[in-house]
Write a protein that holds these residues in place. Sequence first.
Motif, PDB file in Angstrom:
ATOM      1  N   GLY A  41       0.796  -1.437  -0.118  1.00 44.43           N
ATOM      2  CA  GLY A  41      -0.261  -0.248   0.413  1.00 44.43           C
ATOM      3  C   GLY A  41       0.964   1.369  -0.181  1.00 44.43           C
ATOM      4  O   GLY A  41       0.516   2.799  -0.692  1.00 44.43           O
ATOM      5  N   LYS A  42       2.921   1.220   0.835  1.00 42.99           N
ATOM      6  CA  LYS A  42       3.231   2.417   0.595  1.00 42.99           C
ATOM      7  C   LYS A  42       3.750   2.422  -0.634  1.00 42.99           C
ATOM      8  O   LYS A  42       4.235   3.646  -1.302  1.00 42.99           O
ATOM      9  CB  LYS A  42       3.669   1.962   1.912  1.00 42.99           C
ATOM     10  CG  LYS A  42       3.157   2.294   3.365  1.00 42.99           C
ATOM     11  CD  LYS A  42       4.008   2.620   4.558  1.00 42.99           C
ATOM     12  CE  LYS A  42       2.940   2.794   5.546  1.00 42.99           C
ATOM     13  NZ  LYS A  42       2.476   4.465   5.528  1.00 42.99           N
ATOM     14  N   THR A  43       4.008   1.330  -1.184  1.00 39.48           N
ATOM     15  CA  THR A  43       5.292   0.739  -1.905  1.00 39.48           C
ATOM     16  C   THR A  43       4.561   1.015  -3.682  1.00 39.48           C
ATOM     17  O   THR A  43       5.085   1.774  -5.055  1.00 39.48           O
ATOM     18  CB  THR A  43       6.480   0.427  -2.174  1.00 39.48           C
ATOM     19  OG1 THR A  43       5.168  -1.250  -2.052  1.00 39.48           O
ATOM     20  CG2 THR A  43       6.439   0.453  -0.641  1.00 39.48           C
ATOM     21  N   GLY A  44       3.507   0.768  -3.180  1.00 36.44           N
ATOM     22  CA  GLY A  44       3.265  -0.316  -4.922  1.00 36.44           C
ATOM     23  C   GLY A  44       3.963  -1.174  -5.387  1.00 36.44           C
ATOM     24  O   GLY A  44       3.425  -1.405  -6.601  1.00 36.44           O
ATOM     25  N   ALA A  45       4.451  -1.700  -4.935  1.00 34.60           N
ATOM     26  CA  ALA A  45       5.774  -2.880  -5.430  1.00 34.60           C
ATOM     27  C   ALA A  45       4.910  -4.103  -5.389  1.00 34.60           C
ATOM     28  O   ALA A  45       4.240  -4.033  -4.804  1.00 34.60           O
ATOM     29  CB  ALA A  45       6.734  -2.536  -4.684  1.00 34.60           C
ATOM     30  N   ILE A  46       4.435  -4.991  -6.662  1.00 34.38           N
ATOM     31  CA  ILE A  46       3.463  -5.901  -6.759  1.00 34.38           C
ATOM     32  C   ILE A  46       4.223  -6.834  -6.512  1.00 34.38           C
ATOM     33  O   ILE A  46       3.620  -7.614  -6.043  1.00 34.38           O
ATOM     34  CB  ILE A  46       3.860  -6.096  -8.910  1.00 34.38           C
ATOM     35  CG1 ILE A  46       2.930  -5.215  -9.432  1.00 34.38           C
ATOM     36  CG2 ILE A  46       2.952  -7.356  -9.092  1.00 34.38           C
ATOM     37  CD1 ILE A  46       1.387  -4.538  -8.684  1.00 34.38           C
ATOM     38  N   ALA A  47       6.079  -6.735  -6.080  1.00 35.84           N
ATOM     39  CA  ALA A  47       6.067  -7.849  -5.725  1.00 35.84           C
ATOM     40  C   ALA A  47       5.715  -8.282  -3.942  1.00 35.84           C
ATOM     41  O   ALA A  47       5.446  -9.820  -3.626  1.00 35.84           O
ATOM     42  CB  ALA A  47       8.009  -7.661  -5.355  1.00 35.84           C
ATOM     43  N   ASN A  48       5.208  -7.015  -3.137  1.00 40.89           N
ATOM     44  CA  ASN A  48       4.876  -7.021  -2.141  1.00 40.89           C
ATOM     45  C   ASN A  48       3.505  -7.698  -2.100  1.00 40.89           C
ATOM     46  O   ASN A  48       3.509  -8.367  -1.393  1.00 40.89           O
ATOM     47  CB  ASN A  48       5.096  -6.284  -1.225  1.00 40.89           C
ATOM     48  CG  ASN A  48       6.798  -4.994  -1.449  1.00 40.89           C
ATOM     49  OD1 ASN A  48       7.267  -5.986  -0.862  1.00 40.89           O
ATOM     50  ND2 ASN A  48       6.665  -3.949  -1.820  1.00 40.89           N
ATOM     51  N   LEU A  49       2.187  -7.000  -2.939  1.00 41.49           N
ATOM     52  CA  LEU A  49       1.097  -7.884  -2.847  1.00 41.49           C
ATOM     53  C   LEU A  49       1.324  -8.774  -3.524  1.00 41.49           C
ATOM     54  O   LEU A  49       1.076  -9.940  -2.953  1.00 41.49           O
ATOM     55  CB  LEU A  49       0.965  -6.836  -4.053  1.00 41.49           C
ATOM     56  CG  LEU A  49      -0.713  -7.697  -4.712  1.00 41.49           C
ATOM     57  CD1 LEU A  49      -1.495  -7.535  -3.164  1.00 41.49           C
ATOM     58  CD2 LEU A  49      -1.278  -7.591  -5.560  1.00 41.49           C
ATOM     59  N   GLU A  50       2.468  -9.314  -4.857  1.00 44.41           N
ATOM     60  CA  GLU A  50       2.130 -10.686  -4.665  1.00 44.41           C
ATOM     61  C   GLU A  50       2.777 -12.372  -3.580  1.00 44.41           C
ATOM     62  O   GLU A  50       2.330 -12.768  -2.947  1.00 44.41           O
ATOM     63  CB  GLU A  50       3.562 -11.393  -6.250  1.00 44.41           C
ATOM     64  CG  GLU A  50       3.151 -10.832  -6.796  1.00 44.41           C
ATOM     65  CD  GLU A  50       3.936 -11.060  -7.561  1.00 44.41           C
ATOM     66  OE1 GLU A  50       4.758 -10.935  -8.003  1.00 44.41           O
ATOM     67  OE2 GLU A  50       3.507 -11.059  -9.723  1.00 44.41           O
ATOM     68  N   THR A  51       4.076 -11.778  -2.587  1.00 46.62           N
ATOM     69  CA  THR A  51       4.695 -12.133  -1.666  1.00 46.62           C
ATOM     70  C   THR A  51       3.095 -11.970  -0.406  1.00 46.62           C
ATOM     71  O   THR A  51       2.996 -13.145   0.287  1.00 46.62           O
ATOM     72  CB  THR A  51       5.526 -10.994  -0.714  1.00 46.62           C
ATOM     73  OG1 THR A  51       6.188 -11.106  -1.864  1.00 46.62           O
ATOM     74  CG2 THR A  51       5.885 -12.359   0.305  1.00 46.62           C
ATOM     75  N   ALA A  52       2.392 -11.082   0.076  1.00 53.44           N
ATOM     76  CA  ALA A  52       1.065 -11.231   0.856  1.00 53.44           C
ATOM     77  C   ALA A  52      -0.104 -11.956   0.210  1.00 53.44           C
ATOM     78  O   ALA A  52      -0.187 -12.704   1.363  1.00 53.44           O
ATOM     79  CB  ALA A  52       0.263  -9.339   0.837  1.00 53.44           C
ATOM     80  N   ILE A  53      -0.349 -11.930  -0.529  1.00 55.55           N
ATOM     81  CA  ILE A  53      -0.942 -13.470  -1.220  1.00 55.55           C
ATOM     82  C   ILE A  53      -0.927 -14.606  -0.998  1.00 55.55           C
ATOM     83  O   ILE A  53      -1.208 -15.309  -0.631  1.00 55.55           O
ATOM     84  CB  ILE A  53      -0.841 -13.177  -3.391  1.00 55.55           C
ATOM     85  CG1 ILE A  53      -2.290 -11.457  -3.306  1.00 55.55           C
ATOM     86  CG2 ILE A  53      -1.976 -13.842  -3.064  1.00 55.55           C
ATOM     87  CD1 ILE A  53      -2.262 -11.286  -4.698  1.00 55.55           C
ATOM     88  N   GLN A  54       0.718 -14.839  -1.179  1.00 55.72           N
ATOM     89  CA  GLN A  54       1.799 -16.354  -1.108  1.00 55.72           C
ATOM     90  C   GLN A  54       1.047 -16.691   0.388  1.00 55.72           C
ATOM     91  O   GLN A  54       0.752 -17.549   0.520  1.00 55.72           O
ATOM     92  CB  GLN A  54       2.730 -16.263  -1.420  1.00 55.72           C
ATOM     93  CG  GLN A  54       3.269 -18.478  -1.575  1.00 55.72           C
ATOM     94  CD  GLN A  54       2.644 -18.769  -2.186  1.00 55.72           C
ATOM     95  OE1 GLN A  54       2.442 -18.288  -3.227  1.00 55.72           O
ATOM     96  NE2 GLN A  54       1.797 -19.637  -1.456  1.00 55.72           N
TER      97      GLN A  54
END
Length: 632
Positions: A41-54
């Motif tokens: 939410g702060k960086t917009g980096a997709i890698a963080n979203l993908e890690t959160a989902i996993q």
Amino acid sequence: MADLETAIQRFQDAVEATPKDHPDRARRLESLGTGYRSRYGKTGAIANLETAIQLFQDALNHSSSPTLDRLAPGRNLLTLYSETGNWSLAYLAASTAVSLVPRLTPRSLENPDKQHLLTEIVGLASDTAAVALMAGKTPYEAIRLLELGRGVIVGSLNEMRADITDLQHRHPQVAKEYIKLRDQLDAPATFTDEADPVGTPRALIRQSDQRYTAGKKLEEMIQKIRKLSGFDRFLLAPSEDEMEAAAAPGPIVIINVSRYRCDALIIEKRGLRAVQLPHMDNGEVRARAAALGSDSINTQLLEWLWETTAKPVLDVLGFSKYPRGCWPRIWWIPTGPLAKFPIHAAGYHERGSSETVLDRVISSYSSSVRALMHSRQDRPKAIMAAVSEKVVLVGMQKTPGHDNLPFVRQEIDRLNALCNSMQLQVREPQTNRKEVLAALNDCQIFHFAGHGETDLLDPSKSALLLSDGALTVASLFETNLHSRKPFLAYLSACGTGQVKYDVLIDEGLHLIAACQLAGFRHVVGTLWEVNDMSCVDAATTTYKWMQEGKLSDGSVSEGLHHASRRLRDQWTADSATRRAIKYGTGEQDDGQRVTGQSRFNRDNARDPRHPRDIESCDDAPLNWAPYVHFGV
């Protein structure tokens, strides 16, 4: 940001220190996933979203962790996938979460414990059903998910009391073992004062262990029964064919309210379909429900319900005008906060209009498809045998600590006369809990006229008020009349179908449901406060119709429907008189001069499909609108 990075590192350390099969692992995975979601939410980096989902996915699938710890990551996945428009994965995550609900509330748990746990999943079933439709799944799948995640407590208790006559005839020994285990769980809790050295009652611990053991054995027995020929669907959710069969007397309409979409899920004998409701908005429904009170229950509300909910459904079903001949039937199952609203009263109630539910169909309600089907199980002949059947009339004109109700005596006297004319045996027991509960065990009709009370925080404590205390939802849950299937419970009191604790709204824990669960085939109750004098008219008209219908199943809903229409017509006439007095002399619709009536120009009448000026209509309360019928 530095604090967030520190938190993520600590969450990571906690996960790495937790064994793969440890029961705390799902909770720690969920915490770490929340950290990565915040970083995204702060960086917009997709890698963080993908890690959160996993991480959330791993937590949801961690079978060694408590069910409650797995549900939270499931809801997180639903939100993340829906935000990215990935409806297929949102459906997979949400449906997995809903499938865990039965494990969250096993049969061995007491109802208060189930209530506490179910507050954690409010709205999950409705959101999952909506996402299923977004993912292109069938209406049956959406309904199946709603049935799985709503009405859990009542559904479980209904299963405990389901008719097993066929099993008893074909497999008597298996049925005997099943009944023994079932009765251990269905029995009311009893405690002693015996305590262990640290003060915890040993009897309570012992009972908890016994319930757990019985629950486990019962689950094994149910699986054994499902392996028997012809019993593969024993105590399972209804199949699509069974739902269609249940709609033979009339359509069943589930109104699903979700932040993703709102739909009418319609069950007919020829099939199931979903009708999206584009004018219904989840936020508006919740806002109106939160503000619901005596000032907001007005014709504006009924017109909004008509435009957003009732009219689209009735038009699709072909109920587009006043019926000639037999009135069609419809069963409404509203979900979420919509359960607080009177869909049966929706419409434009101006004189001569048929843009109303009341003037097109006879409405009944149910908390779920399962509950409706259960109430129809093994029901007796359509007509109740009048001779020797007993009626219990309980009138509480004076209730300690509450206002007197001067018309209660008149209501009881009128019904006494009507029941005697039908050759029914009338009994008026002492108005204490012991006498009333004893009378319930030996009657076909139970009529209560008095005060009702809705508990703000615990719906199981909502009650009918008697001379020595409260007849609560919880005490009615412990009453089992299924061996006799009594005909009618008529609750002529305030708010007997009301739940004010929003996080349990989908459980439907109110007095109407409690009477249904106890075994009554029909229950008449109210959605909010009712007028003392109007209660007399509503009850009298309903019972007269029942008398003319020879106490058939159809006579109850028909009687209440026509009672409501009669009260509505009187309200319409009274409103016209009030307008006449308020705005000056004019003509009534039939051309008669009335003091204070302004002339109504039909040539310039407003289109009834649009909201109209209702100022002059709402100076009289909608005393006809709160009455509802639940049952077959």
